[in-house]
Every structure is written in structure tokens, then in C-alpha cells.
Design a protein around this motif. Structure first.
Motif, mmCIF file in Angstrom:
data_model
loop_
_atom_site.group_PDB
_atom_site.id
_atom_site.type_symbol
_atom_site.label_atom_id
_atom_site.label_comp_id
_atom_site.label_asym_id
_atom_site.label_seq_id
_atom_site.Cartn_x
_atom_site.Cartn_y
_atom_site.Cartn_z
ATOM 1 N N ILE A 16 6.020 -3.297 17.325
ATOM 2 C CA ILE A 16 6.553 -4.543 16.583
ATOM 3 C C ILE A 16 6.319 -5.840 17.352
ATOM 4 O O ILE A 16 6.865 -5.784 18.418
ATOM 5 C CB ILE A 16 8.208 -4.283 16.235
ATOM 6 C CG1 ILE A 16 8.347 -2.964 15.612
ATOM 7 C CG2 ILE A 16 8.705 -5.460 15.650
ATOM 8 C CD1 ILE A 16 9.633 -2.438 15.349
ATOM 9 N N GLU A 48 11.713 -11.069 8.391
ATOM 10 C CA GLU A 48 11.909 -9.708 9.022
ATOM 11 C C GLU A 48 10.801 -9.070 9.747
ATOM 12 O O GLU A 48 9.638 -9.432 9.495
ATOM 13 C CB GLU A 48 12.183 -8.551 7.732
ATOM 14 C CG GLU A 48 13.383 -8.835 6.980
ATOM 15 C CD GLU A 48 13.822 -7.879 5.875
ATOM 16 O OE1 GLU A 48 13.255 -6.712 5.842
ATOM 17 O OE2 GLU A 48 14.445 -8.364 4.772
ATOM 18 N N SER A 49 10.993 -8.242 10.641
ATOM 19 C CA SER A 49 10.276 -7.763 11.478
ATOM 20 C C SER A 49 8.980 -6.855 10.664
ATOM 21 O O SER A 49 9.381 -6.352 9.767
ATOM 22 C CB SER A 49 10.705 -7.008 12.916
ATOM 23 O OG SER A 49 11.141 -5.780 12.306
ATOM 24 N N VAL A 50 7.736 -6.899 11.544
ATOM 25 C CA VAL A 50 6.764 -5.779 10.827
ATOM 26 C C VAL A 50 6.551 -5.040 11.849
ATOM 27 O O VAL A 50 6.350 -5.124 13.021
ATOM 28 C CB VAL A 50 5.334 -6.743 10.707
ATOM 29 C CG1 VAL A 50 4.289 -6.020 10.175
ATOM 30 C CG2 VAL A 50 5.682 -7.911 9.761
ATOM 31 N N GLU A 51 6.493 -3.713 11.361
ATOM 32 C CA GLU A 51 6.018 -2.464 12.306
ATOM 33 C C GLU A 51 4.482 -2.075 11.980
ATOM 34 O O GLU A 51 4.246 -1.934 10.933
ATOM 35 C CB GLU A 51 7.110 -1.413 11.913
ATOM 36 C CG GLU A 51 6.894 -0.073 13.039
ATOM 37 C CD GLU A 51 7.675 0.940 12.675
ATOM 38 O OE1 GLU A 51 7.635 1.704 13.687
ATOM 39 O OE2 GLU A 51 8.180 1.180 11.743
ATOM 40 N N HIS A 52 4.000 -1.809 13.017
ATOM 41 C CA HIS A 52 2.706 -1.410 12.776
ATOM 42 C C HIS A 52 2.493 0.155 13.554
ATOM 43 O O HIS A 52 3.219 0.113 14.682
ATOM 44 C CB HIS A 52 1.708 -2.134 13.659
ATOM 45 C CG HIS A 52 1.601 -3.540 13.318
ATOM 46 N ND1 HIS A 52 1.215 -4.100 12.146
ATOM 47 C CD2 HIS A 52 1.800 -4.571 13.752
ATOM 48 C CE1 HIS A 52 1.085 -5.194 11.843
ATOM 49 N NE2 HIS A 52 1.732 -5.738 13.029
ATOM 50 N N LYS A 110 4.532 -1.005 2.169
ATOM 51 C CA LYS A 110 3.732 -0.271 3.446
ATOM 52 C C LYS A 110 2.178 -0.575 2.758
ATOM 53 O O LYS A 110 1.880 -0.140 1.905
ATOM 54 C CB LYS A 110 4.097 0.922 3.259
ATOM 55 C CG LYS A 110 3.827 1.929 4.318
ATOM 56 C CD LYS A 110 4.333 3.250 4.137
ATOM 57 C CE LYS A 110 3.885 4.136 5.310
ATOM 58 N NZ LYS A 110 4.666 5.592 5.239
ATOM 59 N N GLU A 121 6.260 -13.788 15.200
ATOM 60 C CA GLU A 121 7.542 -13.980 14.514
ATOM 61 C C GLU A 121 7.375 -15.050 13.073
ATOM 62 O O GLU A 121 8.106 -14.905 12.198
ATOM 63 C CB GLU A 121 8.687 -14.085 15.352
ATOM 64 C CG GLU A 121 9.002 -12.912 16.345
ATOM 65 C CD GLU A 121 9.959 -13.052 17.294
ATOM 66 O OE1 GLU A 121 10.750 -14.171 17.326
ATOM 67 O OE2 GLU A 121 10.295 -12.082 17.958
ATOM 68 N N PHE A 180 6.255 -13.475 9.957
ATOM 69 C CA PHE A 180 7.133 -12.299 9.446
ATOM 70 C C PHE A 180 7.533 -12.611 8.100
ATOM 71 O O PHE A 180 7.968 -13.685 7.817
ATOM 72 C CB PHE A 180 8.254 -11.975 10.197
ATOM 73 C CG PHE A 180 8.039 -11.153 11.500
ATOM 74 C CD1 PHE A 180 6.507 -10.767 11.910
ATOM 75 C CD2 PHE A 180 9.072 -11.156 12.305
ATOM 76 C CE1 PHE A 180 6.690 -10.041 13.047
ATOM 77 C CE2 PHE A 180 8.752 -10.516 13.866
ATOM 78 C CZ PHE A 180 7.541 -9.990 14.022
ATOM 79 N N THR A 196 1.141 -0.540 8.237
ATOM 80 C CA THR A 196 1.974 -1.704 8.464
ATOM 81 C C THR A 196 2.991 -1.575 7.355
ATOM 82 O O THR A 196 2.828 -1.418 6.213
ATOM 83 C CB THR A 196 1.009 -3.146 8.269
ATOM 84 O OG1 THR A 196 0.042 -2.835 9.315
ATOM 85 C CG2 THR A 196 1.991 -3.996 8.309
ATOM 86 N N THR A 197 4.215 -1.982 7.801
ATOM 87 C CA THR A 197 5.409 -1.580 7.109
ATOM 88 C C THR A 197 6.209 -2.955 7.331
ATOM 89 O O THR A 197 6.458 -3.499 8.356
ATOM 90 C CB THR A 197 6.421 -0.417 7.373
ATOM 91 O OG1 THR A 197 5.735 0.744 7.492
ATOM 92 C CG2 THR A 197 7.564 -0.347 6.231
ATOM 93 N N SER A 198 6.369 -3.631 6.267
ATOM 94 C CA SER A 198 7.226 -4.834 6.355
ATOM 95 C C SER A 198 7.989 -5.178 5.024
ATOM 96 O O SER A 198 7.945 -4.164 4.049
ATOM 97 C CB SER A 198 6.263 -6.217 6.274
ATOM 98 O OG SER A 198 5.399 -6.289 5.089
#
Length: 94
Positions: A34, A48-52, A76, A41, A44, A70-72
Motif C-alpha cells: 500500500i 482512499e488507499s490503494v492496495e497492490h 479491482k 497519496e 488515491f 490493484t484494489t481501490s
């Protein structure tokens, strides 16, 4: 050849960088990240944060990457990693 790196080198990188988490199950691994830098940031979606998550497998102590997810707030996205995929350029800096 899929993007790859020595697995010990990858594990050491993760230990030194708290924004990364590495999970293994047998010869498979998931590398979660993240971004936490201010410049990331600012991009975003909806603040909201983005997870890779990078998926792969280990063969003879080499980690091979096969998929990038990538999930944001936008949902996805999944990319199957092909040979010399530009999304994996960061491996050169480890």
C-alpha cells in the motif's frame, strides 16, 4: 521469462520496507503493498488507499511474478504479467 528476483533478496527488501507484506504458501507467494508516500497519496481515488498485490511462485530460490492486482475505490483490476512487463520495473531497484 517472467519478471523475477532472488527470493531471499525480496524477503530482505520486505523486512526493510514496512509498507510491504509477504505471504507464502508452499511455493506460491503474495506480495502486498500500500503506497504511503505523500506523492502517491495525492492520487488515491476518493482519498482512499490503494492496495497492490503481486502474485507468483518460487522455483530454485527465484521468485517469479505472474499477476498484479490493484484494489481501490474504483474497484479491482488484474493484470497477468507477461515477459518484461513494465509494471515490474521496480524490481531493478531492489
Amino acid at each position: 521469462m517472467k519478471p523475477n528476483i532472488n527470493f531471499e533478496k525480496l524477503k530482505n527488501y520486505v523486512l526493510e520496507n514496512s509498507s510491504y507484506k509477504l505471504y507464502t504458501e508452499g511455493t506460491n507467494f503474495d506480495l502486498h503493498f500500500i503506497p504511503n508516500a505523500p506523492e502517491a497519496e495525492a492520487h488515491f481515488p476518493d482519498g482512499e488507499s490503494v492496495e497492490h498485490v503481486m502474485y507468483g511462485y518460487i522455483d530454485n530460490d527465484i521468485a517469479y511474478f505472474t499477476k498484479f492486482v490493484t484494489t481501490s475505490a474504483f474497484g479491482k483490476t488484474e493484470i497477468n504479467i507477461i515477459d518484461d512487463d513494465p509494471v515490474m520495473e521496480w524490481l531493478k531497484y531492489i
